[in-house]
Design a protein around this motif. Structure first.
Motif, PDB file in Angstrom:
ATOM      1  N   ARG A  72       0.859  -1.178   0.000  1.00 49.36           N
ATOM      2  CA  ARG A  72       0.000   0.000   0.000  1.00 49.36           C
ATOM      3  C   ARG A  72       0.898   1.232   0.000  1.00 49.36           C
ATOM      4  NH1 ARG A  72      -5.605   0.608  -0.775  1.00 49.36           N
ATOM      5  NH2 ARG A  72      -6.332   2.486   0.307  1.00 49.36           N
ATOM      6  N   ARG A 110       9.126   6.132   3.828  1.00 51.25           N
ATOM      7  CA  ARG A 110       7.813   6.044   3.180  1.00 51.25           C
ATOM      8  C   ARG A 110       7.807   4.900   2.167  1.00 51.25           C
ATOM      9  NH1 ARG A 110       5.263   8.528   6.944  1.00 51.25           N
ATOM     10  NH2 ARG A 110       5.418  10.810   6.990  1.00 51.25           N
ATOM     11  N   ARG A 111       6.669   4.247   2.044  1.00 51.36           N
ATOM     12  CA  ARG A 111       6.515   3.180   1.058  1.00 51.36           C
ATOM     13  C   ARG A 111       6.273   3.808  -0.316  1.00 51.36           C
ATOM     14  NH1 ARG A 111       3.373   1.808   5.325  1.00 51.36           N
ATOM     15  NH2 ARG A 111       1.453   2.245   4.158  1.00 51.36           N
ATOM     16  N   ALA A 116      -2.942   6.852  -3.030  1.00 55.24           N
ATOM     17  CA  ALA A 116      -1.756   7.233  -2.255  1.00 55.24           C
ATOM     18  C   ALA A 116      -1.916   8.683  -1.812  1.00 55.24           C
ATOM     19  CB  ALA A 116      -0.486   7.065  -3.074  1.00 55.24           C
ATOM     20  N   PRO A 117      -1.392   9.039  -0.656  1.00 59.31           N
ATOM     21  CA  PRO A 117      -1.506  10.419  -0.178  1.00 59.31           C
ATOM     22  C   PRO A 117      -0.739  11.429  -1.019  1.00 59.31           C
ATOM     23  CG  PRO A 117      -0.924   8.919   1.612  1.00 59.31           C
ATOM     24  CD  PRO A 117      -0.768   8.164   0.345  1.00 59.31           C
ATOM     25  N   ARG A 176       1.678  11.899   7.458  1.00 56.23           N
ATOM     26  CA  ARG A 176       0.936  11.252   6.373  1.00 56.23           C
ATOM     27  C   ARG A 176      -0.514  11.719   6.394  1.00 56.23           C
ATOM     28  NH1 ARG A 176      -2.232   6.783   5.276  1.00 56.23           N
ATOM     29  NH2 ARG A 176      -1.651   5.529   3.445  1.00 56.23           N
ATOM     30  N   GLU A 200       2.545   4.908   0.006  1.00 59.89           N
ATOM     31  CA  GLU A 200       2.375   6.232   0.598  1.00 59.89           C
ATOM     32  C   GLU A 200       2.772   7.325  -0.386  1.00 59.89           C
ATOM     33  OE1 GLU A 200       3.372   6.101   5.167  1.00 59.89           O
ATOM     34  OE2 GLU A 200       4.849   4.901   4.069  1.00 59.89           O
TER      35      GLU A 200
END
Length: 501
Positions: free
Chosen positions: A2, A24-25, A180-181, A393, A4
């Motif tokens: 998932r 962060r991913r 995603a943010p 986030r 970010e």
């Protein structure tokens, strides 16, 4: 995973951002293979950095501002040039192997409009490939990064006035909504919107089109840089023209006409003047006959060792630069305009970031200084990645708006070619108000006939935005040449001097 942060693109800016965004991913979407996709891999010249004896970031900044016709942001230019030496060290830590001199120090070349030799290069003219090799290796080893090869972004997911993800398609054309943010557009340039370009096929303005759809502010779209020495061979459309690196002129290659006359000799800076100056000179000379880049005296028999990539390109077209000059012509190479961003890569739309050529950071002004693009991509890529690594986030919304995306219609390819011709004809090296207006009318007709959500509709939107920006700037500045304004100014000067005609 998932994500970010989703990064659209995989050039130096994209991969620098991905690495700096840890922990962060990060999800990287690239239409081809990681490390081999996009213009960064093709970069021949090198990376500008003030690391030589007697050089300084301040001198590098002066050259950058001068090449940009005084239109660049001095504070951001100063930040960029100060970052150069540290970025070269960072790349070496990642395993990048740069060319060395006989003393074991990094060898430095010189390119147009640079006051000193400050171009760091690898394997002669394969700097981009070496830098991308090192960055791609680091990205593949990073646990926080996932790469999806063969994936293309089709649009941006929105919630109210924020961007919160990407609509993407895989190799089979299946579409997926990827929330995603934060989304970073690193999609490259616009060269494929023009008839003649050195840019790869994916440099089609798709990032700008997505930004237009969500209402992001764009700036300086009229500033399009034409490289003066593309190899003048005509292949199958829309294949790009091979590039003959500026480093050739840096070591003494000259531009000649069909009679062997060096027509740039009386110009300030000669072949090493700013790219807009050299491109216009070549363009005007081509009206009289062929133009050639002559490297025989400057490089000669050493060509295969000193410039192996260019030598291979020439040989592939039945040419030998050791014994004959190479035919050249200008072609679209770099876009100084783009999505307006701040020092952290933030656009005017919440959640949307941009880096590299698709962004307009203010450092290039009206004309990019040679070899500043890889430098800017890494510097701003690391800045936006570092920023996203530190901020809280955002909370993801429950619902997201998914944009409309249609498959290409059979007539789209022909219409896209018409767009490329009209931009070259009406927003090329020299522009006039009348020509730009004709281009706008023709682009508007194509846009009205295009199906909403298709690539053709996106291309038409960007085409019209470029034409409108060029029309809105009535005077010449840097790479934006309004020949009608220049002619009017010349006539006015004659009149003031008491002359006529």
């Amino acid at each position: 995973m998932r994500a970010e942060v989703i990064i659209v693109g995989s050039g130096v800016a994209a991969l620098s951002a991905a690495l700096a965004a840890a922990p962060r991913r990060v999800l990287v979407l690239t239409p081809e293979r990681l490390g081999l996709d996009g213009a960064s891999h093709w970069a021949q010249g090198g990376i500008a950095a003030a690391i030589g004896e007697g050089d300084s970031p301040a001198q590098h900044a002066e050259d950058t501002l001068a090449a940009g016709a005084g239109y660049g942001d001095p504070a951001r230019v100063a930040e960029l040039t100060r970052a150069g030496p540290e970025l070269i060290g960072w790349l070496q830590q990642l395993g990048a192997r740069f060319d060395l001199d006989v003393h074991g120090r990094i060898s430095l070349g010189r390119e147009a409009a640079h006051g000193r030799a400050r171009i760091v290069h690898a394997r002669g003219d394969a700097t981009g490939a070496e830098v991308m090799r090192a960055l791609a290796q680091a990205v593949r080893a990073a646990a926080h990064i996932e790469v999806r090869e063969g994936w293309r972004a089709c649009g941006l997911l929105q919630s109210d006035s924020s961007v919160r993800g990407v609509l993407a398609a895989d190799r089979e054309g299946r579409r997926f909504a990827l929330p995603a943010p934060a989304v970073i557009l690193a999609t490259g340039g616009i060269g494929q919107l023009f008839r003649y370009t050195t840019n790869p096929l994916h440099a089609d303005g798709s990032g700008l089109a997505m930004a237009i759809t969500v209402g992001a502010v764009l700036r300086d779209l009229e500033f399009v840089q034409f490289h003066p020495t593309a190899l003048a061979v005509r292949g199958l459309d829309p294949a790009p023209l091979p590039l003959l690196t500026e480093a050739l002129r840096g070591v003494g290659a000259i531009l000649i006409d069909s009679n062997g006359r060096r027509f740039m000799a009386s110009t300030a800076g000669a072949e090493l003047a700013a790219r807009d100056v050299v491109s216009r000179a070549v363009y005007r000379q081509l009206r009289l006959g062929p133009v050639y880049l002559d490297s025989r005296a400057a490089v000669g028999a050493d060509f295969p060792q000193r410039f192996p990539a260019v030598f291979a390109l020439a040989q592939a077209h039945g040419l030998d630069p050791r014994s004959e000059p190479l035919p050249v012509a200008p072609a679209v190479h770099y876009h100084m305009g783009g999505i307006a961003v701040d020092a952290a890569g933030r656009s005017s739309v919440d959640g949307l970031f941009a880096v590299g050529e698709v962004a307009c950071s203010g450092v290039h002004g009206a004309n990019r200084l040679a070899s500043n693009s890889l430098l800017e991509g890494m510097a701003y890529g690391r800045a936006v990645g570092g920023y996203l690594a530190q901020i809280p986030r955002p909370i993801m919304p429950a619902r997201l708006h998914v944009p409309v995306h249609q498959a290409a219609a059979p007539q789209d390819a022909a219409a896209a070619l018409r767009l490329r011709h009209l931009l070259w004809d009406h927003a090329g090296i020299e522009r006039t108000a009348a020509g730009l207006q004709i281009g706008m009318q023709r682009a508007q007709t194509i846009a009205e006939q295009a199906t909403q959500g298709t690539q053709l509709a996106a291309r038409a939107a960007v085409t019209m935005a470029i034409l409108a920006a060029a029309l809105a700037r009535p005077n010449s500045l840097g790479a934006h040449c309004r020949s009608d304004a220049d002619e009017a100014a010349a006539a006015d000067a004659l009149q003031r001097a008491g002359c006529s005609g």
